[in-house]
Design an enzyme around this catalytic site. Structure first.
Site, short mmCIF file in Angstrom:
data_model
loop_
_atom_site.label_atom_id
_atom_site.label_comp_id
_atom_site.label_asym_id
_atom_site.label_seq_id
_atom_site.Cartn_x
_atom_site.Cartn_y
_atom_site.Cartn_z
N LEU A 29 12.84 -0.69 -3.94
CA LEU A 29 11.66 -1.45 -3.63
C LEU A 29 11.26 -0.82 -2.22
O LEU A 29 11.82 -0.82 -1.48
CB LEU A 29 11.60 -2.82 -3.42
CG LEU A 29 12.42 -3.72 -4.68
CD1 LEU A 29 12.27 -5.32 -4.36
CD2 LEU A 29 11.77 -3.36 -5.95
N ARG A 36 6.57 -4.71 11.49
CA ARG A 36 7.18 -4.99 12.49
C ARG A 36 7.56 -3.84 13.26
O ARG A 36 8.04 -3.87 14.48
CB ARG A 36 8.31 -6.23 12.55
CG ARG A 36 7.73 -7.80 11.99
CD ARG A 36 8.72 -8.51 11.79
NE ARG A 36 9.43 -8.92 12.98
CZ ARG A 36 10.82 -9.24 12.78
NH1 ARG A 36 11.30 -9.38 11.72
NH2 ARG A 36 11.31 -9.71 14.01
N ASN A 255 13.85 -4.19 9.65
CA ASN A 255 12.64 -4.75 9.68
C ASN A 255 11.97 -4.28 11.09
O ASN A 255 10.78 -4.42 11.29
CB ASN A 255 12.60 -6.21 9.68
CG ASN A 255 12.92 -6.70 8.23
OD1 ASN A 255 12.82 -5.62 7.24
ND2 ASN A 255 13.45 -7.76 8.02
C1 UD1 Z 1 14.02 -9.62 1.65
C2 UD1 Z 1 14.78 -10.72 0.84
C3 UD1 Z 1 15.68 -11.58 1.69
C4 UD1 Z 1 16.84 -10.61 1.93
C5 UD1 Z 1 16.39 -9.28 2.57
C6 UD1 Z 1 17.47 -8.30 2.69
C7 UD1 Z 1 12.78 -11.61 -0.57
C8 UD1 Z 1 11.96 -12.42 -0.93
N1 UD1 Z 1 13.71 -11.79 0.52
O1 UD1 Z 1 13.56 -10.03 2.77
O2 UD1 Z 1 16.17 -12.63 0.87
O3 UD1 Z 1 17.87 -10.97 2.96
O4 UD1 Z 1 15.36 -8.60 1.92
O5 UD1 Z 1 17.21 -7.24 3.65
O6 UD1 Z 1 13.15 -10.73 -1.51
N2 UD1 Z 1 8.75 -4.32 -0.91
C9 UD1 Z 1 7.99 -3.75 -1.74
N3 UD1 Z 1 6.63 -4.63 -2.26
C10 UD1 Z 1 6.49 -5.87 -1.57
C11 UD1 Z 1 7.36 -6.38 -0.71
C12 UD1 Z 1 8.54 -5.62 -0.17
O7 UD1 Z 1 8.09 -2.81 -2.23
O8 UD1 Z 1 5.52 -6.21 -1.97
C13 UD1 Z 1 9.95 -3.84 -0.41
C14 UD1 Z 1 9.95 -3.32 1.05
O9 UD1 Z 1 9.30 -1.93 1.20
C15 UD1 Z 1 11.43 -3.31 1.70
C16 UD1 Z 1 12.02 -4.20 0.63
O10 UD1 Z 1 11.06 -4.34 -0.73
O11 UD1 Z 1 11.95 -2.14 1.26
C17 UD1 Z 1 12.26 -5.65 0.96
O12 UD1 Z 1 10.93 -6.20 1.76
P1 UD1 Z 1 11.04 -7.09 3.10
O13 UD1 Z 1 9.75 -7.36 3.19
O14 UD1 Z 1 11.61 -6.06 4.15
O15 UD1 Z 1 11.89 -8.24 2.94
P2 UD1 Z 1 12.75 -9.22 3.91
O16 UD1 Z 1 11.81 -10.13 4.46
O17 UD1 Z 1 13.43 -8.26 4.52
CA CA Z 2 13.58 -6.11 4.95
#
Ligand code: UD1
Ligand code: CA
Length: 490
Positions: A29, A36, A255
């Protein structure tokens, strides 16, 4: 001649790929903006320990034998594609709007569900959690495929769990998931839980997509949470095994810029620790930067504040003193690099000494037993065995024969304002201090140039070239001048 090692690019994998297993894929992902970080660069392209975050994750997936990698891109998709490059085992899947991690994974459904899609174990990885290792993915696969398990996820217990998702267990004695609560949705009691979701999962496809279809956005962030899909699986009676990361640092995600600094240091530390296990002395690991692509031989000693980057290869028994900065260079065995030297895309033969304060620029090539001293700069210059340039010299586009000595302050005048020209110096030559070698020019074997000469014609073997004004001594000049200035003029 220095040993030539096969060059590898600086994005080369640190982990050799395992032979691919067709029943394993990875979904990474990587579509999020990373708000941030306040950056024009997509989050997953920020570098830690010399490689983009995403590169580390893809490397781990390949190392775990994934036959195919699906990279979910959205924010900065073109940049991410370009950085990953063309690879047969990568498919980019576009998530046009970033509606959450569950929505991101759902974009891959057309590839892994329906018609003739074979059952696979999908590692679902976060592009911003670079510390994940192939070994961890192997353990996770085992946990997911163990009797009674449906899937598995990595968890860690952190002293400072920050804003990561909190993992609640089904039963305190059992490592099975009850549900994951996002920080934004957690009450104080849940926030006090220190067991966190690392964002690293092994899940069965295509089944997981059925759970994703059931997600809603009724949560604090208004997103489709992948984590909720796991909660739905558990509510259905399926077991998700919790794999405790032996090294909780593997769970560090990025983040914020502070997170980035932390994972950078941690990835460097991991490589430095591996080098020490392989017999390298690193005097102060926390003050040493060695990127993952760098190879160092046993019994080499690395002093504090040394930086070794890219595809640098260092032999055995070398000593690299404080402040050396070395990038994409090759050093053979028993080389001594004295403090504050800069070596960039150069090669250094066995038993050479370089520095302090020397600069070897691209295509500088030292054969064995060469000595380069302080404030010496070399560019595209080959120094044959046993030759020396000990002080304050610039050699560019030059060759220096075996055992020749370059005196202090010698300069090759290689640039005429339009083009570069070459200087060739034979064997056993002696270039007197402060000689200006106006290229193109050749100095023969055993030839000598007088100190301070401007040499713009070739010098034959065994000759002496002197090219400077003849010295004239004026007797008693000082006394006469003193007398002249002391007498009052009227
Ligand atoms: C997420 C998890 C959290 C975990 C953490 C670990 C969820 C809801 N939460 O939170 O439980 O502790 O990761 O690091 O899954 N991304 C996409 N598309 C989107 C949103 C995100 O591709 O629509 C990707 C981001 O680029 C990133 C990853 O998914 O690489 C995680 O997304 P992020 O928004 O950083 O999630 P966290 O808030 O860190
Ligand atoms: Ca993250």
């Amino acid at each position: 001649m220095p040993k030539t090692t096969e060059p590898t690019s600086s994005t080369a994998p640190a982990t050799p790929p395992a032979s691919p297993d067709a029943r394993r894929v990875a979904v990474v992902l990587a579509a999020g903006r990373g708000t941030r970080l306040r950056s024009a660069t997509p989050k997953v392209l920020h570098a830690a320990a010399g490689r983009p975050l995403l590169g580390w994750v893809l490397d781990a997936a390949r190392g775990a034998g994934c036959a195919h990698l699906y990279v979910v891109v959205g924010h900065g998709a073109d940049d991410v594609r370009a950085a990953v490059g063309d690879a047969d085992d990568v498919t980019f899947v576009v998530q046009a709007e970033q509606l959450g991690t569950g929505h991101a994974l759902a974009q891959v459904a057309p590839h892994l569900r329906g018609g003739n899609a074979a059952p696979t174990l999908a590692f679902v990885l976060s592009g911003d959690v670079p510390g994940v290792t192939s070994a961890t993915l192997g353990s996770l696969a085992e946990a997911a495929e163990a009797d009674g398990s449906w899937g598995a996820m990595a968890v860690a217990t952190l002293d400072e769990p920050g804003r990561l998702g909190r993992v609640l267990r089904a039963d305190a004695d059992d490592d099975a998931l009850a549900r994951i609560v996002e920080y934004a949705d957690a009450d104080d009691a849940t926030r006090a839980v220190r067991r966190i979701n690392a964002g690293i999962y092994a899940l069965p496809a295509p089944q997981i997509f059925d759970d994703l279809d059931r997600l809603d956005t009724n949560n604090a962030q208004g997103e489709f949470y992948l984590t909720d899909a796991l909660g739905l699986a558990v509510a259905d009676g399926r077991r998700i095994a919790l794999h405790n990361l032996a090294d909780p640092g593997e769970a560090f995600g990025v983040n914020t810029r502070a997170d980035l600094a932390r994972v950078h240091r941690r990835l460097l530390d991991r490589h430095v620790a591996a080098l020490m296990d392989a017999g390298v002395t690193v005097l102060e690991p926390a003050r040493t930067t060695v990127e993952a692509g760098v190879v160092v031989g046993a019994d080499t000693v690395i002093h504090p504040d040394v930086t070794l980057l890219g595809t640098t290869r260092i032999g055995a028994g070398c000593e690299i003193h404080q402040g050396a900065w070395i990038r994409d260079a090759t050093l053979d065995d028993d080389v001594l690099i004295k403090p504050y030297s800069v070596i960039d895309r150069a090669t250094v033969g066995a038993r050479c000494t370089v520095g302090p304060f020397a600069r070897l620029r691209p295509a500088a090539q030292l054969h064995e037993d060469v000595q380069i001293g302080n404030f010496v700069e070399l560019k595209k210059t080959e120094m044959h065995p046993g030759s020396k340039a000990s002080h304050l010299t610039y050699l560019g586009d030059a060759t220096v024969g075996p055992r020749s000595n370059i005196g202090a302050g010698v300069i090759t005048c290689n640039y005429d304002g339009a083009r570069k020209h070459e200087t060739h110096i034979g064997a056993d030559a002696f270039i007197g201090s402060d000689t200006m070698l106006v290229a193109p020019v050749r100095v023969g074997d055993r030839a000598t140039t007088g100190a301070g000469s401007v040499v713009n014609q070739d010098v034959a073997d065994d000759d002496l070239a002197v090219a400077r004004a003849r010295q004239r001594n004026i007797p008693d000049w000082t006394t006469r001048r003193r007398r002249a200035t002391a007498e009052p003029s009227d």
